[in-house]
Design a protein around this motif. Structure first.
Motif, short mmCIF file in Angstrom:
data_model
loop_
_atom_site.label_atom_id
_atom_site.label_comp_id
_atom_site.label_asym_id
_atom_site.label_seq_id
_atom_site.Cartn_x
_atom_site.Cartn_y
_atom_site.Cartn_z
N ASN A 157 0.83 -1.20 0.00
CA ASN A 157 0.00 0.00 0.00
C ASN A 157 0.87 1.26 0.00
N ASP A 159 -0.69 4.30 -0.48
CA ASP A 159 -1.67 5.37 -0.25
C ASP A 159 -1.70 5.72 1.23
N ASN A 162 -5.05 5.51 3.07
CA ASN A 162 -5.80 4.25 3.09
C ASN A 162 -5.60 3.58 4.45
#
Length: 183
Positions: A157, A159, A162
């Motif tokens: 991930n 992001d 997120n």
């Protein structure tokens, strides 16, 4: 320079098939030196604990886990001193649900998960890149000039916003090599 992030959990043969010309580098706690030093668990030492003048930690994970607050337990400064990469994690199973991360050892504010990423984890990791990992970053830049790089991490991930997946520390390395920042 092209940099990819792949899960260390994938079979290495499949990664080699997908990126046949790339240099594959494991930046997790299961990697090897010198790139093992990029692992948040690696005890590079003397990392300033954000919002905590006079406090230093052996590892980034020590900071992250040490400032975590649970229903059943407040921060744990002992996590700052662990230098063998073992016993750093603090879990829901042991301490109950996490309430957030304390904004500094003596702070009164609890940061939510994303705010803690932005104000604790990423600044601590960036400090390590700036002050302890310049030689290793330069080596990655040199390799990246010759071929594509695949950085292996347990998390992929990239992001920051997120909350469903932990942030990939390999993404912080990637952004640094590309001259970008998550913050």
């Amino acid at each position: 320079m092209r940099i990819y992030i792949e899960s260390r959990k994938k079979k290495i043969e499949n990664i080699r098939k997908a990126y046949p010309e790339a240099e594959i580098i494991d930046v997790t706690s299961k990697g090897t030196l010198p790139f093992l030093k990029f692992s948040p668990f690696y005890p590079i030492g003397e990392i300033p604990v954000p919002f905590s003048e006079g406090f230093y930690a052996a590892s980034i994970e020590g900071i992250w886990q040490g400032l975590k607050v649970f229903e059943g337990q407040d921060i744990d400064e002992n996590k700052f001193t662990i230098s063998n990469m073992k016993g750093l994690k603090r879990t829901v199973r042991s301490f109950g649900l996490p309430k957030g991360h304390r904004k500094g050892v003596h702070g009164t504010e609890l940061l939510d998960y994303i705010s803690a990423r932005r104000q604790i984890y990423i600044p601590a990791y960036n400090w390590a890149l700036d002050n302890n990992l310049q030689i290793e970053l330069e080596r990655l830049k040199e390799l990246g000039l010759q071929k594509d790089l695949v950085l292996l991490d347990y998390e992929t991930n990239d992001d920051i916003d997120n909350p469903l997946k932990p942030l990939s520390h390999a993404s912080l390395i990637k952004y640094r090599l590309e001259g970008r920042s998550l913050l």
